[in-house]
Design a protein around this motif. Sequence first.
Motif, mmCIF file in Angstrom:
data_model
loop_
_atom_site.group_PDB
_atom_site.id
_atom_site.type_symbol
_atom_site.label_atom_id
_atom_site.label_comp_id
_atom_site.label_asym_id
_atom_site.label_seq_id
_atom_site.Cartn_x
_atom_site.Cartn_y
_atom_site.Cartn_z
ATOM 1 N N PHE A 25 -1.191 2.732 -5.704
ATOM 2 C CA PHE A 25 -1.633 1.806 -4.667
ATOM 3 C C PHE A 25 -2.724 2.442 -3.826
ATOM 4 C CE2 PHE A 25 2.481 0.083 -5.684
ATOM 5 C CZ PHE A 25 2.446 -1.257 -5.346
ATOM 6 N N VAL A 26 -3.524 1.613 -3.138
ATOM 7 C CA VAL A 26 -4.392 2.139 -2.100
ATOM 8 C C VAL A 26 -3.507 2.627 -0.964
ATOM 9 C CG1 VAL A 26 -6.337 0.638 -2.700
ATOM 10 C CG2 VAL A 26 -4.630 -0.152 -1.045
ATOM 11 N N PRO A 27 -3.989 3.590 -0.145
ATOM 12 C CA PRO A 27 -3.137 4.155 0.897
ATOM 13 C C PRO A 27 -2.920 3.224 2.079
ATOM 14 C CG PRO A 27 -5.322 5.116 1.002
ATOM 15 C CD PRO A 27 -5.293 4.277 -0.247
ATOM 16 N N LEU A 28 -1.727 3.328 2.674
ATOM 17 C CA LEU A 28 -1.404 2.643 3.921
ATOM 18 C C LEU A 28 -1.850 3.570 5.053
ATOM 19 C CD1 LEU A 28 0.091 0.233 5.334
ATOM 20 C CD2 LEU A 28 2.136 1.674 5.321
ATOM 21 N N LEU A 29 -2.902 3.183 5.782
ATOM 22 C CA LEU A 29 -3.472 4.048 6.806
ATOM 23 C C LEU A 29 -2.875 3.731 8.179
ATOM 24 C CD1 LEU A 29 -7.229 4.084 5.781
ATOM 25 C CD2 LEU A 29 -5.408 5.655 5.102
ATOM 26 N N ALA B 57 0.867 -1.180 0.000
ATOM 27 C CA ALA B 57 0.000 0.000 0.000
ATOM 28 C C ALA B 57 0.903 1.229 0.000
ATOM 29 C CB ALA B 57 -0.910 -0.001 1.224
ATOM 30 N N GLY B 58 0.361 2.335 -0.524
ATOM 31 C CA GLY B 58 1.166 3.542 -0.648
ATOM 32 C C GLY B 58 1.303 4.286 0.673
ATOM 33 N N ALA B 59 2.527 4.620 1.050
ATOM 34 C CA ALA B 59 2.789 5.350 2.292
ATOM 35 C C ALA B 59 3.395 6.715 1.965
ATOM 36 C CB ALA B 59 3.746 4.564 3.180
ATOM 37 N N PRO B 60 3.033 7.768 2.711
ATOM 38 C CA PRO B 60 3.624 9.081 2.443
ATOM 39 C C PRO B 60 5.125 9.116 2.714
ATOM 40 C CG PRO B 60 2.286 9.132 4.450
ATOM 41 C CD PRO B 60 2.020 7.818 3.781
ATOM 42 N N GLU B 61 5.568 8.247 3.611
ATOM 43 C CA GLU B 61 6.997 8.100 3.901
ATOM 44 C C GLU B 61 7.214 6.703 4.469
ATOM 45 O OE1 GLU B 61 7.765 11.195 6.687
ATOM 46 O OE2 GLU B 61 6.761 10.174 8.349
ATOM 47 N N VAL B 62 8.463 6.284 4.526
ATOM 48 C CA VAL B 62 8.724 4.936 5.028
ATOM 49 C C VAL B 62 8.567 4.919 6.545
ATOM 50 C CG1 VAL B 62 11.231 5.349 5.120
ATOM 51 C CG2 VAL B 62 10.347 3.005 5.054
ATOM 52 N N ILE C 240 8.895 -0.637 -0.866
ATOM 53 C CA ILE C 240 7.710 0.118 -0.455
ATOM 54 C C ILE C 240 7.385 1.205 -1.475
ATOM 55 C CG2 ILE C 240 9.217 1.558 1.008
ATOM 56 C CD1 ILE C 240 6.799 2.027 2.856
ATOM 57 N N PRO C 241 6.095 1.353 -1.846
ATOM 58 C CA PRO C 241 5.695 2.479 -2.699
ATOM 59 C C PRO C 241 5.463 3.719 -1.838
ATOM 60 C CG PRO C 241 3.861 0.948 -2.431
ATOM 61 C CD PRO C 241 4.993 0.411 -1.605
ATOM 62 N N ILE C 242 6.149 4.820 -2.162
ATOM 63 C CA ILE C 242 6.083 6.035 -1.351
ATOM 64 C C ILE C 242 5.462 7.173 -2.152
ATOM 65 C CG2 ILE C 242 7.437 7.766 -0.103
ATOM 66 C CD1 ILE C 242 9.437 5.631 0.590
ATOM 67 N N GLY C 243 4.458 7.817 -1.558
ATOM 68 C CA GLY C 243 3.804 8.943 -2.205
ATOM 69 C C GLY C 243 2.341 8.991 -1.839
ATOM 70 N N PHE C 244 1.636 9.968 -2.392
ATOM 71 C CA PHE C 244 0.221 10.153 -2.074
ATOM 72 C C PHE C 244 -0.644 9.600 -3.203
ATOM 73 C CE2 PHE C 244 2.477 13.070 0.659
ATOM 74 C CZ PHE C 244 1.821 12.909 1.870
ATOM 75 N N THR D 260 10.158 2.189 -4.082
ATOM 76 C CA THR D 260 11.430 2.514 -3.444
ATOM 77 C C THR D 260 12.000 1.280 -2.754
ATOM 78 O OG1 THR D 260 10.558 4.746 -3.045
ATOM 79 C CG2 THR D 260 12.576 4.139 -1.888
ATOM 80 N N LEU D 261 13.295 1.091 -2.924
ATOM 81 C CA LEU D 261 14.011 -0.012 -2.289
ATOM 82 C C LEU D 261 14.982 0.540 -1.270
ATOM 83 C CD1 LEU D 261 15.144 -2.961 -2.075
ATOM 84 C CD2 LEU D 261 16.671 -2.355 -3.982
ATOM 85 N N PHE D 262 14.858 0.071 -0.022
ATOM 86 C CA PHE D 262 15.821 0.385 1.022
ATOM 87 C C PHE D 262 16.610 -0.892 1.330
ATOM 88 C CE2 PHE D 262 12.530 3.540 1.641
ATOM 89 C CZ PHE D 262 13.228 4.696 1.956
ATOM 90 N N VAL D 263 17.926 -0.767 1.412
ATOM 91 C CA VAL D 263 18.784 -1.874 1.822
ATOM 92 C C VAL D 263 19.523 -1.448 3.085
ATOM 93 C CG1 VAL D 263 20.710 -3.388 1.203
ATOM 94 C CG2 VAL D 263 19.086 -2.659 -0.563
ATOM 95 N N ARG D 264 19.440 -2.266 4.121
ATOM 96 C CA ARG D 264 20.145 -1.939 5.364
ATOM 97 C C ARG D 264 21.598 -2.348 5.211
ATOM 98 N NH1 ARG D 264 17.601 -2.549 11.409
ATOM 99 N NH2 ARG D 264 18.941 -0.945 12.336
ATOM 100 N N THR D 265 22.467 -1.376 5.034
ATOM 101 C CA THR D 265 23.874 -1.651 4.753
ATOM 102 C C THR D 265 24.712 -1.776 6.017
ATOM 103 O OG1 THR D 265 24.232 0.735 4.492
ATOM 104 C CG2 THR D 265 23.792 -0.538 2.489
ATOM 105 N N ALA D 266 24.218 -1.218 7.124
ATOM 106 C CA ALA D 266 24.872 -1.322 8.426
ATOM 107 C C ALA D 266 23.801 -1.066 9.473
ATOM 108 C CB ALA D 266 26.015 -0.308 8.554
ATOM 109 N N ASN D 267 24.148 -1.180 10.748
ATOM 110 C CA ASN D 267 23.145 -1.068 11.801
ATOM 111 C C ASN D 267 22.354 0.236 11.724
ATOM 112 O OD1 ASN D 267 21.820 -2.114 14.143
ATOM 113 N ND2 ASN D 267 22.974 -0.654 15.398
#
Length: 213
Positions: free
Chosen positions: A205-209, A154-159, A175-179, A185-192
């Motif tokens: 997408f429908v919104p993530l509420l 679902a679409g989120a305004p931010e992660v 995660i799809p980001i926007g209104f 958008t792809l986030f990869v955790r490269t370190a802690n």
Amino acid sequence: MKDTFKHRGMRNHLAQILIDKGIADKKVLDAVREIPRHLFMDSSFEGHAYQNKAFPIAANQTISHPYTVAFQTELLQLEEGHKVLEIGTGSGYQTAILLNLKVKVYSIERQLELFKKTNIFFKKMGYRPKKLIFGDGYKGLPEQAPFDRIIVTAGAPEVPKALLSQLKVGGRLVIPIGFEEQIMTLFVRTANMEFSKTEYGSFRFVPLLENKN
């Protein structure tokens, strides 16, 4: 509804459409060929099930375009046995694709109507996620963290920061980001405390509420 040879032929055709649109992961394409998408939709939409379209399901939600499902799944770069958190169970089609790739799926759905319907459907079909949860996807599932992969459908305004915190080092969050329109958008955790971020094309997408429940 049943799953017939005709349906399998239609899924093969759909897989070819996805190949033509750039999907290259053989395991993802094989999952598309295997999972009977028409069974996840209202019977009145059966004739449209293997077109690259989104369609309405219960609770004013939608089943995503097959291309969107394949694109997000391909970005995850899944390996057998990965522990995956899915935010937004929806119809369960994306969940079934993930399960076909032999990963351990924990899925959260915020709409009670959908949660109940999909839970019954999974039991009937023999799909077995590790856990199906009725709850707030913004919070993730801290008691089961960390996860190798997280997918938000679902679409989120931010992660949501909670989701980033529940990702393993080396893990991937899609995660799809926007209104009204979202950027995949792809986030990869490269370190802690470090993440890389890569943006892809526009999707809807429908919104993530937040705090739905």
